[in-house]
Design a protein around this motif. Structure first.
Motif, PDB file in Angstrom:
ATOM      1  N   TYR A 137       0.822  -1.216   0.000  1.00  0.00           N
ATOM      2  CA  TYR A 137       0.000   0.000   0.000  1.00  0.00           C
ATOM      3  C   TYR A 137       0.850   1.258   0.000  1.00  0.00           C
ATOM      4  O   TYR A 137       1.932   1.296   0.571  1.00  0.00           O
ATOM      5  CB  TYR A 137      -0.901   0.023   1.228  1.00  0.00           C
ATOM      6  CG  TYR A 137      -1.991  -1.008   1.181  1.00  0.00           C
ATOM      7  CD1 TYR A 137      -2.978  -0.946   0.213  1.00  0.00           C
ATOM      8  CD2 TYR A 137      -2.033  -2.054   2.100  1.00  0.00           C
ATOM      9  CE1 TYR A 137      -3.983  -1.890   0.155  1.00  0.00           C
ATOM     10  CE2 TYR A 137      -3.036  -3.008   2.058  1.00  0.00           C
ATOM     11  CZ  TYR A 137      -4.008  -2.918   1.079  1.00  0.00           C
ATOM     12  OH  TYR A 137      -4.998  -3.852   1.030  1.00  0.00           O
ATOM     13  N   ALA A 139      -1.068   4.680  -0.153  1.00  0.00           N
ATOM     14  CA  ALA A 139      -1.854   5.818   0.344  1.00  0.00           C
ATOM     15  C   ALA A 139      -2.692   5.502   1.576  1.00  0.00           C
ATOM     16  O   ALA A 139      -2.990   6.400   2.351  1.00  0.00           O
ATOM     17  CB  ALA A 139      -2.772   6.328  -0.766  1.00  0.00           C
ATOM     18  N   VAL A 140      -3.089   4.256   1.754  1.00  0.00           N
ATOM     19  CA  VAL A 140      -3.986   3.972   2.877  1.00  0.00           C
ATOM     20  C   VAL A 140      -3.262   4.276   4.183  1.00  0.00           C
ATOM     21  O   VAL A 140      -2.044   4.244   4.258  1.00  0.00           O
ATOM     22  CB  VAL A 140      -4.438   2.494   2.908  1.00  0.00           C
ATOM     23  CG1 VAL A 140      -5.181   2.118   1.655  1.00  0.00           C
ATOM     24  CG2 VAL A 140      -3.248   1.571   3.115  1.00  0.00           C
ATOM     25  N   ARG A 145      -7.874   2.143   6.994  1.00  0.00           N
ATOM     26  CA  ARG A 145      -7.973   0.683   6.924  1.00  0.00           C
ATOM     27  C   ARG A 145      -8.768   0.095   8.075  1.00  0.00           C
ATOM     28  O   ARG A 145      -9.178  -1.062   8.013  1.00  0.00           O
ATOM     29  CB  ARG A 145      -6.569   0.061   6.906  1.00  0.00           C
ATOM     30  CG  ARG A 145      -5.828   0.364   5.626  1.00  0.00           C
ATOM     31  CD  ARG A 145      -4.903  -0.750   5.258  1.00  0.00           C
ATOM     32  NE  ARG A 145      -5.648  -1.928   4.857  1.00  0.00           N
ATOM     33  CZ  ARG A 145      -5.116  -3.136   4.798  1.00  0.00           C
ATOM     34  NH1 ARG A 145      -3.873  -3.323   5.131  1.00  0.00           N
ATOM     35  NH2 ARG A 145      -5.845  -4.169   4.412  1.00  0.00           N
TER      36      ARG A 145
ATOM     37  N   ARG B  97       2.289  -3.790  -6.227  1.00  0.00           N
ATOM     38  CA  ARG B  97       1.744  -2.515  -6.704  1.00  0.00           C
ATOM     39  C   ARG B  97       1.334  -2.635  -8.162  1.00  0.00           C
ATOM     40  O   ARG B  97       2.097  -3.191  -8.973  1.00  0.00           O
ATOM     41  CB  ARG B  97       2.802  -1.410  -6.609  1.00  0.00           C
ATOM     42  CG  ARG B  97       3.121  -1.052  -5.198  1.00  0.00           C
ATOM     43  CD  ARG B  97       3.620   0.367  -5.159  1.00  0.00           C
ATOM     44  NE  ARG B  97       4.399   0.598  -3.961  1.00  0.00           N
ATOM     45  CZ  ARG B  97       5.224   1.627  -3.814  1.00  0.00           C
ATOM     46  NH1 ARG B  97       5.381   2.491  -4.803  1.00  0.00           N
ATOM     47  NH2 ARG B  97       5.878   1.786  -2.700  1.00  0.00           N
ATOM     48  N   ALA B 192      -5.659  -1.541  -7.371  1.00  0.00           N
ATOM     49  CA  ALA B 192      -5.048  -0.996  -6.161  1.00  0.00           C
ATOM     50  C   ALA B 192      -6.053  -0.897  -5.024  1.00  0.00           C
ATOM     51  O   ALA B 192      -5.685  -0.954  -3.854  1.00  0.00           O
ATOM     52  CB  ALA B 192      -4.477   0.393  -6.447  1.00  0.00           C
ATOM     53  N   CYS B 193      -7.320  -0.739  -5.361  1.00  0.00           N
ATOM     54  CA  CYS B 193      -8.330  -0.429  -4.341  1.00  0.00           C
ATOM     55  C   CYS B 193      -8.644  -1.636  -3.463  1.00  0.00           C
ATOM     56  O   CYS B 193      -9.030  -2.685  -3.980  1.00  0.00           O
ATOM     57  CB  CYS B 193      -9.608   0.046  -5.010  1.00  0.00           C
ATOM     58  SG  CYS B 193     -10.905   0.416  -3.819  1.00  0.00           S
ATOM     59  N   HIS B 240      -9.735   5.785   0.280  1.00  0.00           N
ATOM     60  CA  HIS B 240      -8.377   5.458   0.712  1.00  0.00           C
ATOM     61  C   HIS B 240      -7.351   6.292  -0.061  1.00  0.00           C
ATOM     62  O   HIS B 240      -6.316   6.649   0.466  1.00  0.00           O
ATOM     63  CB  HIS B 240      -8.051   3.991   0.406  1.00  0.00           C
ATOM     64  CG  HIS B 240      -8.632   3.000   1.362  1.00  0.00           C
ATOM     65  ND1 HIS B 240      -8.331   3.009   2.688  1.00  0.00           N
ATOM     66  CD2 HIS B 240      -9.466   1.958   1.176  1.00  0.00           C
ATOM     67  CE1 HIS B 240      -8.963   1.988   3.277  1.00  0.00           C
ATOM     68  NE2 HIS B 240      -9.669   1.352   2.382  1.00  0.00           N
ATOM     69  N   GLU B 242      -5.754   5.093  -2.692  1.00  0.00           N
ATOM     70  CA  GLU B 242      -4.747   4.188  -3.244  1.00  0.00           C
ATOM     71  C   GLU B 242      -4.742   4.245  -4.782  1.00  0.00           C
ATOM     72  O   GLU B 242      -3.700   4.076  -5.419  1.00  0.00           O
ATOM     73  CB  GLU B 242      -5.073   2.772  -2.762  1.00  0.00           C
ATOM     74  CG  GLU B 242      -3.930   1.808  -2.690  1.00  0.00           C
ATOM     75  CD  GLU B 242      -2.782   2.224  -1.784  1.00  0.00           C
ATOM     76  OE1 GLU B 242      -3.019   2.803  -0.702  1.00  0.00           O
ATOM     77  OE2 GLU B 242      -1.638   1.974  -2.167  1.00  0.00           O
ATOM     78  N   GLU B 245      -2.512   6.939  -6.521  1.00  0.00           N
ATOM     79  CA  GLU B 245      -1.094   6.598  -6.418  1.00  0.00           C
ATOM     80  C   GLU B 245      -0.704   5.562  -7.466  1.00  0.00           C
ATOM     81  O   GLU B 245       0.425   5.556  -7.935  1.00  0.00           O
ATOM     82  CB  GLU B 245      -0.785   6.064  -5.020  1.00  0.00           C
ATOM     83  CG  GLU B 245      -0.970   7.088  -3.910  1.00  0.00           C
ATOM     84  CD  GLU B 245      -0.017   8.266  -4.049  1.00  0.00           C
ATOM     85  OE1 GLU B 245       1.101   8.074  -4.550  1.00  0.00           O
ATOM     86  OE2 GLU B 245      -0.415   9.388  -3.660  1.00  0.00           O
TER      87      GLU B 245
END
Ligand code: HEM
Ligand code: SF4
Ligand code: FES
Lengths: 258, 277
Positions: A137, A139-140, A145, B97, B192-193, B240, B242, B245
């Motif tokens: 991860y 950004a979380v 979370r 990623r 990513a989510c 989030h 994510e 990114e």
């Protein structure tokens, strides 16, 4: 009417996970959709946040001594004065709060289920997916979370808190109706109870830290002029609530409020 | 072995070989293998020696595949097309990623010089319930096509070519629309989510039409249809962040806020009064 035509079997190779339901009359149809539910979650979340802030500030009367906090509690019951029956306005507010909690929890649960069904190997509680090779991860954060863990902790804590100080279930003979100061000190001087309050209020602030930022996005409150302030505002408010709410069990345990 | 060793650029740009020799990497790859959508999958360990640092990630897979073919092993299936970061066909999880460790870089634009000799690299397909694995690293992203289709048409006069600048579009608005239009539909945002939500993709597609004058006539119908189609395939966004990114085009989260706003407006508006269907 132009229409996009795809061969039927090709279109169905990846079938939708959810079929569209029959539309309820407006505005209930908004709540039938995920983005609509998310709006309701954000609006009720912000409403609950308002309650949490007012509740925390009101409780600061504790530091002014027994008569002030008890007077404040009495004033809440007596809102509206002689114009309305006693506790009527308090009950209206309580019903509003219960409705907000109900909607917030129902929308949160349903959206979690939508995510869980959309995600392979999803965690049953958080609904989040898992990669067999692991996910890295970027950004979380801890708060984002754990929303689906801190939420239920808050829910259970609210029930505990009501049983403790509104209904006086376990203070027994030590519970004096209307003597808020006495009840709070009596309850929070027990170490296990103080620990429960501390843990739950940390969870509450963590929930608010992500929730408030998230609500800006959900409600479409997005403007490059102030976007950079949104995280900071969420941090300051979550921090203020944390300091205020943690001060009560800590001060009682420290013997500074007795 | 010639594939991927485009000699001309040897040594340039990476600073690791001053004397014109190709820097070679030895990599330990863990690659996801899966025979079909409903077959169980698992990782295949490949010891990849002599990978030129200047080749791209996909070229590295090409080299591995050539060796697998020589060894009579079925090559690894992966999706690719333009190999220049514009079509959105490529995309795999690289060390957890989507599109790998580099920001704003699609898998095909990722170069092996970003890795070090001896690195272990785990490669697996993008995952979401609505992105079933076709084979190995290739997933079926037609759910995205369903979202696009439900957006429908825009109304534009079709006669002779309109005069340039007939419809004034402020520069800022044009830029904003262009930022959204940069989306290549790769699906990294969904991959990513943690919720497998497709908010960023849908927001980009809505954003680029919804802010332009040409997109106004069907604006609210489009917002409603695309969001609801999205929801029938994908999870629910929890902000989030994510996705941004992971996005090779750095589509901003701001578009998701615009999507939320437009969707609610679409649900509330009396579209006849607004003369917008
Ligand atoms: C006084 C207590 C609470 C406050 C102030 C609060 C506040 C909020 C806010 C502002 C949001 C953001 C909405 C959005 O993402 O747009 C939120 C989300 C959420 N809340 Fe609460 N909430 C409270 C209690 C609860 C309870 C009791 C539960 C569950 C049992 C819960 C579960 C959730 C979940 C699962 C989310 C979604 C998180 C996400 O979207 O990432 N909350 N809350
Ligand atoms: S928003 Fe970005 S990550 Fe998502 S499909 Fe478009 S280009 Fe790919
Ligand atoms: S192959 Fe076209 S974007 Fe990578």
């Amino acid at each position: 009417m132009a229409q996009t035509v795809a061969p039927p079997e090709a279109a169905e190779r990846v079938p939708p996970l959810r079929r569209r339901q029959r539309q309820l009359p407006w505005p209930l149809n908004i709540y039938q959709t995920a983005v609509g539910k998310k709006y309701v979650m954000a609006v009720t979340g912000v409403g609950l946040l308002g309650f949490v802030i007012v509740h925390m500030i009101g409780n600061l009367h504790l530091y002014e001594g027994p008569s002030q906090i008890n007077e404040y509690a009495e004033a809440l019951r007596d809102l509206g004065g002689h114009l309305v029956p006693r506790t009527l306005i308090l009950w209206v507010m309580r019903i509003g709060l219960i409705a907000m909690f109900g909607l917030h929890i129902h929308s949160a649960w349903s959206l979690k289920e939508i995510s869980r069904r959309s995600s392979p190997k999803a965690n049953w509680v958080s609904g989040n997916k898992r990669y067999p090779g692991g996910q890295d991860y970027v950004a979380v954060n801890f708060a984002s979370r754990t929303m689906r863990w801190t939420g239920p902790i808050i829910g259970l804590y609210v029930l505990f808190h009501l049983a403790d100080l509104t209904w006086g279930w376990w203070l027994g003979g030590d519970y004096i109706r209307g003597d808020v100061y006495h009840n709070v000190v009596e309850s929070l001087s027990s170490i296990p109870v103080a620990i429960i309050y501390i843990v739950a209020n940390v969870a509450l602030s963590v929930h608010i830290y992500h929730g408030m930022w998230s609500a800006f996005q959900t409600l479409g409150v997005n403007n490059p002029r102030f976007n950079h302030l949104r995280r900071g505002l969420a941090t300051v408010i979550a921090g203020a609530i944390l300091v205020g709410n943690l001060s009560f069990p800590i001060m009682v345990q420290a013997g500074l409020v007795a | 072995m010639s594939a991927g060793s485009g000699g001309g650029s040897a040594g340039s740009g990476n600073g690791r070989s001053g004397n014109g020799h190709q820097v070679m990497l030895r990599l330990k790859l863990r690659i996801w293998r899966q025979a079909g959508p409903d077959e169980p999958g698992g990782f295949l360990d490949v010891d990849a020696e002599g990978i030129p640092a200047d080749c791209s990630f996909l070229e590295m897979l090409d080299i591995v595949n050539e060796r697998l073919i020589t060894d009579d092993i079925e090559p690894i299936t992966f999706a690719h097309d333009c190999r220049e970061g514009i079509c959105g066909t490529c995309g795999v999880m690289i060390n957890g990623r989507p599109h790998g460790p580099e920001k704003a870089t699609a898998t095909c634009q990722l170069h092996m010089r970003k890795f070090r000799d001896g690195d272990e690299i785990t490669i697996e397909p993008f995952r979401a319930a609505s992105f079933p694995v076709v084979k190995d690293l290739m997933v079926d992203r037609r759910a995205f096509d369903r979202i696009i289709e439900s957006g429908g048409f825009i109304s534009a006069p079709t006669g002779t070519a309109p005069d340039a600048n007939e419809i004034p579009v402020p520069k800022d608005v044009a830029d904003f629309a262009m930022d959204a239009a940069a989306c290549i539909g790769c699906g990294a945002c969904v991959a990513a989510c943690p919720n497998s939500a497709a908010q960023l993709f849908t927001a980009a597609k809505l954003g680029h039409l919804n802010v332009l004058p040409q997109g106004q006539p069907e604006r609210w119908r489009r917002a409603e249809a695309m969001v609801e189609t999205m929801e029938s395939f994908f999870g629910s966004c929890t902000n989030h962040g994510e996705c941004t990114e992971a996005c090779p085009k750095e589509i901003s989260l701001d578009f998701i806020a615009v999507l939320n706003r437009d969707y609610l407006k679409a649900k509330v508006k009396n579209r006849r009064l607004a003369s917008q269907t």
